[in-house]
Design a protein around this motif. Structure first.
Motif, PDB file in Angstrom:
ATOM      1  N   ALA A 142      10.513   1.387  -5.112  1.00 32.54           N
ATOM      2  CA  ALA A 142       9.551   2.485  -4.954  1.00 32.54           C
ATOM      3  C   ALA A 142       8.141   1.944  -4.742  1.00 32.54           C
ATOM      4  CB  ALA A 142       9.596   3.398  -6.175  1.00 32.54           C
ATOM      5  N   TYR A 143       7.790   0.906  -5.489  1.00 35.73           N
ATOM      6  CA  TYR A 143       6.454   0.333  -5.331  1.00 35.73           C
ATOM      7  C   TYR A 143       6.329  -0.380  -3.986  1.00 35.73           C
ATOM      8  CZ  TYR A 143       2.124  -2.102  -6.201  1.00 35.73           C
ATOM      9  OH  TYR A 143       0.828  -2.560  -6.103  1.00 35.73           O
ATOM     10  N   LEU A 144       7.413  -1.011  -3.537  1.00 32.74           N
ATOM     11  CA  LEU A 144       7.372  -1.671  -2.230  1.00 32.74           C
ATOM     12  C   LEU A 144       7.170  -0.647  -1.122  1.00 32.74           C
ATOM     13  CD1 LEU A 144       7.539  -4.250  -0.601  1.00 32.74           C
ATOM     14  CD2 LEU A 144      10.030  -4.089  -0.665  1.00 32.74           C
ATOM     15  N   TYR A 145       7.841   0.516  -1.234  1.00 31.94           N
ATOM     16  CA  TYR A 145       7.607   1.567  -0.246  1.00 31.94           C
ATOM     17  C   TYR A 145       6.158   2.046  -0.304  1.00 31.94           C
ATOM     18  CZ  TYR A 145       7.359   5.835   2.336  1.00 31.94           C
ATOM     19  OH  TYR A 145       6.951   6.797   3.232  1.00 31.94           O
ATOM     20  N   HIS A 146       5.646   2.222  -1.528  1.00 33.36           N
ATOM     21  CA  HIS A 146       4.244   2.652  -1.684  1.00 33.36           C
ATOM     22  C   HIS A 146       3.307   1.664  -0.996  1.00 33.36           C
ATOM     23  CE1 HIS A 146       0.534   4.066  -3.562  1.00 33.36           C
ATOM     24  NE2 HIS A 146       0.294   2.816  -3.929  1.00 33.36           N
ATOM     25  N   THR A 147       3.585   0.371  -1.151  1.00 28.16           N
ATOM     26  CA  THR A 147       2.756  -0.658  -0.519  1.00 28.16           C
ATOM     27  C   THR A 147       2.884  -0.585   1.000  1.00 28.16           C
ATOM     28  OG1 THR A 147       3.114  -2.075  -2.451  1.00 28.16           O
ATOM     29  CG2 THR A 147       2.259  -3.127  -0.467  1.00 28.16           C
ATOM     30  N   HIS A 185       0.562  -5.876   7.494  1.00 26.75           N
ATOM     31  CA  HIS A 185      -0.025  -5.328   6.273  1.00 26.75           C
ATOM     32  C   HIS A 185       0.643  -5.921   5.028  1.00 26.75           C
ATOM     33  CE1 HIS A 185      -1.455  -2.474   3.284  1.00 26.75           C
ATOM     34  NE2 HIS A 185      -0.193  -2.193   2.978  1.00 26.75           N
ATOM     35  N   LEU A 186       1.966  -6.044   5.026  1.00 24.36           N
ATOM     36  CA  LEU A 186       2.671  -6.571   3.856  1.00 24.36           C
ATOM     37  C   LEU A 186       2.363  -8.052   3.634  1.00 24.36           C
ATOM     38  CD1 LEU A 186       6.118  -4.779   4.265  1.00 24.36           C
ATOM     39  CD2 LEU A 186       4.323  -4.269   2.585  1.00 24.36           C
ATOM     40  N   VAL A 187       2.266  -8.813   4.715  1.00 22.33           N
ATOM     41  CA  VAL A 187       1.878 -10.218   4.578  1.00 22.33           C
ATOM     42  C   VAL A 187       0.467 -10.317   4.012  1.00 22.33           C
ATOM     43  CG1 VAL A 187       1.309 -12.312   5.872  1.00 22.33           C
ATOM     44  CG2 VAL A 187       3.450 -11.099   6.336  1.00 22.33           C
ATOM     45  N   SER A 188      -0.436  -9.491   4.529  1.00 26.92           N
ATOM     46  CA  SER A 188      -1.809  -9.482   4.030  1.00 26.92           C
ATOM     47  C   SER A 188      -1.846  -9.092   2.552  1.00 26.92           C
ATOM     48  CB  SER A 188      -2.656  -8.506   4.857  1.00 26.92           C
ATOM     49  OG  SER A 188      -3.968  -8.418   4.345  1.00 26.92           O
ATOM     50  N   TYR A 189      -1.034  -8.115   2.184  1.00 32.67           N
ATOM     51  CA  TYR A 189      -0.971  -7.690   0.776  1.00 32.67           C
ATOM     52  C   TYR A 189      -0.538  -8.848  -0.119  1.00 32.67           C
ATOM     53  CZ  TYR A 189       1.144  -5.783  -3.441  1.00 32.67           C
ATOM     54  OH  TYR A 189       1.498  -5.564  -4.752  1.00 32.67           O
ATOM     55  N   ALA A 190       0.534  -9.558   0.272  1.00 35.11           N
ATOM     56  CA  ALA A 190       1.017 -10.676  -0.545  1.00 35.11           C
ATOM     57  C   ALA A 190      -0.043 -11.767  -0.655  1.00 35.11           C
ATOM     58  CB  ALA A 190       2.311 -11.231   0.039  1.00 35.11           C
ATOM     59  N   VAL A 194      12.233   4.488   1.751  1.00 33.18           N
ATOM     60  CA  VAL A 194      11.951   5.867   2.160  1.00 33.18           C
ATOM     61  C   VAL A 194      11.077   6.504   1.084  1.00 33.18           C
ATOM     62  CG1 VAL A 194      14.030   6.269   3.545  1.00 33.18           C
ATOM     63  CG2 VAL A 194      14.130   6.582   1.075  1.00 33.18           C
ATOM     64  N   PRO A 195      10.427   7.636   1.382  1.00 29.22           N
ATOM     65  CA  PRO A 195       9.550   8.240   0.376  1.00 29.22           C
ATOM     66  C   PRO A 195      10.290   8.689  -0.878  1.00 29.22           C
ATOM     67  CG  PRO A 195       9.096   9.134   2.561  1.00 29.22           C
ATOM     68  CD  PRO A 195      10.344   8.317   2.685  1.00 29.22           C
ATOM     69  N   GLU A 196      11.526   9.177  -0.721  1.00 29.13           N
ATOM     70  CA  GLU A 196      12.189   9.822  -1.846  1.00 29.13           C
ATOM     71  C   GLU A 196      12.910   8.850  -2.780  1.00 29.13           C
ATOM     72  OE1 GLU A 196      13.076  10.406   1.342  1.00 29.13           O
ATOM     73  OE2 GLU A 196      11.803  12.140   1.788  1.00 29.13           O
ATOM     74  N   LYS A 197      13.791   8.034  -2.250  1.00 28.01           N
ATOM     75  CA  LYS A 197      14.613   7.166  -3.087  1.00 28.01           C
ATOM     76  C   LYS A 197      14.870   5.846  -2.387  1.00 28.01           C
ATOM     77  CE  LYS A 197      18.832   7.014  -5.872  1.00 28.01           C
ATOM     78  NZ  LYS A 197      20.116   7.679  -6.206  1.00 28.01           N
ATOM     79  N   SER A 198      13.952   4.914  -2.586  1.00 29.71           N
ATOM     80  CA  SER A 198      14.107   3.589  -2.001  1.00 29.71           C
ATOM     81  C   SER A 198      15.111   2.781  -2.815  1.00 29.71           C
ATOM     82  CB  SER A 198      12.757   2.863  -1.959  1.00 29.71           C
ATOM     83  OG  SER A 198      11.868   3.524  -1.086  1.00 29.71           O
TER      84      SER A 198
END
Length: 321
Positions: A279-284, A299-304, A200-204
Motif C-alpha cells: 500500500a505504501y509503495l502504491y502511495h509512493t 520518480h521511484l528511483v529518485s525517491y529511493a 492499485v489504489p484499493e488493494k495492492s
C-alpha cells in the motif's frame, strides 16, 4: 547487456543496437580494458589491441551501468541506478515485447559478497530474456516452462564467469525475478529477494515471497517479525543463482490473474527496502508527476535516492489499462 547510447537490450553478439542503430563495436568512447572482459570476466591481459577477448571472442563495448533507462512502449518501462553509496551498479534489467501482447521482465541484483556481482547480474538478464523469448516464440512453451528455461540459462551463464578458486570470496552470484504477462495473466519466477508487486489504489499485493533468512526465521516461529528484522542476518538471502547454487536453481513460480487496471512492478531491494508495504509503495508511485511508466520509474528511483540510496535501485513497470 544494454546499449551504451539508448539503454536498450542487446545480445552479446549484436554489432548494432536494434533500438537506436548505434554501433556496438566501433564506439569511439570505448573504455579501457582495465576491468577485463565484460562478457566472461577474463583478466585485462586477455584483451587484445582491438579490444577482443581472446578467451570468449567478445569485443568490449563502452557500457556504463550507473544509470540505465528502458522506454519500450507507452505502457512498459524500466530503470536501473547505482544509488548513492555503491561504487558501481551491480543490478541489471532487461525488458522485451513479443507480438503485441506478451511482455517479459528480467531483473537481477548481483550479490555484493560474491566475485564479479556486476558480471553475474548482466550475464543472467541477457541469458534469461533471450532463452525465454526463444522458448515462447519457438514451440509456444507455456510461460511457467519458459521461465524455468530462462532461469536455467541464467544459471549456466553465471556459472561460466571465471573466478579465482583460491579466493575466500563466494563465486559470482545474483538474485533474479522475471515475469511474463500474456492474456492478462502474469507468470512470475524468482530466486532471492527481488520482488514483484501488483499496485492499485484499493488493494495492492506483494506477489513474491523472499528467499531470505528473515522470512524463514519468522515462519519457523523462532523469532517475531520485530526480532528478525533487527537481526544482522535480516537481509541475508538463502537462495540465489551461481556456481554454488545448492538446489539446481529451480525458481519459485506463481501466477496472478490481473483483475483490473493497475501496475505490475518488479524491483530489487534498493527500492523495496524503503517501501516494503504494498500500500505504501502504491502511495509512493502515485506521487509521480506523470502517470506513464517511464515517469513513474524515474520518480521511484529518485525517491529511493532521496531516502539514502544505500543500494542499487532497479525497477520495471507494466501499466495495465
Amino acid at each position: 547487456m544494454n546499449c551504451h547510447q539508448c539503454g536498450g537490450t542487446i545480445a552479446l553478439t549484436d554489432r548494432f543496437c536494434e533500438e537506436c542503430g548505434a554501433s556496438l563495436t566501433t564506439n569511439p568512447s570505448l573504455q579501457s580494458s582495465d576491468n577485463g572482459c565484460q562478457k566472461c570476466g577474463a583478466p585485462p591481459s586477455k584483451i587484445d589491441n582491438d579490444r577482443y577477448c581472446i578467451e570468449c571472442g567478445f569485443r568490449q563495448v563502452a557500457i556504463s551501468n550507473d544509470r540505465i533507462e528502458l522506454d519500450f512502449a507507452a505502457n512498459f518501462a524500466g530503470a536501473s541506478d547505482r544509488g548513492r553509496r555503491h561504487h558501481q551498479n551491480e543490478d541489471a534489467i532487461a525488458l522485451k515485447i513479443l507480438d503485441p501482447d506478451t511482455y517479459i521482465f528480467v531483473l537481477c541484483d548481483g550479490v555484493s559478497s560474491s566475485q564479479h556481482p556486476e558480471l553475474a547480474s548482466r550475464a543472467a538478464v541477457t541469458a534469461c530474456i533471450e532463452a525465454i523469448a526463444i522458448a515462447l516464440n519457438g514451440d509456444r512453451a507455456q510461460p511457467d516452462n519458459a521461465i524455468e528455461i530462462g532461469v536455467q540459462a541464467a544459471l549456466q551463464a553465471v556459472s561460466k564467469i571465471p573466478i579465482d578458486p583460491s579466493s575466500s570470496i563466494d563465486p559470482s552470484s545474483t538474485t533474479i525475478v522475471t515475469a511474463i504477462v500474456r492474456d492478462n495473466i502474469a507468470t512470475i519466477g524468482w530466486l532471492g529477494d527481488s520482488r514483484a508487486y501488483w499496485l492499485v489504489p484499493e488493494k495492492s499485493l506483494q506477489l513474491t515471497q523472499d528467499d531470505s533468512w528473515m522470512r524463514d526465521a519468522i515462519e519457523s516461529g523462532m523469532y517475531t517479525a520485530a526480532e528478525a528484522e533487527a537481526s544482522p542476518y535480516a537481509h541475508a538471502i538463502v537462495r540465489w543463482l551461481g556456481a554454488d547454487t545448492a538446489d539446481d536453481g529451480v525458481p519459485n513460480l506463481t501466477t496472478f490473474a490481473i483483475p483490473s487496471n493497475g501496475y505490475l512492478l518488479l524491483c530489487t531491494d534498493g527500492l523495496w527496502n524503503y517501501a516494503p508495504d504494498p500500500a505504501y509503495l502504491y502511495h509512493t508511485l502515485a506521487q509521480s508527476p506523470a502517470p506513464d511508466p517511464l515517469s513513474i520509474v524515474r520518480h521511484l528511483v529518485s525517491y529511493a535516492n532521496q531516502q539514502g540510496g544505500q543500494d542499487n535501485i532497479t525497477v520495471g513497470i507494466l501499466a495495465i489499462e
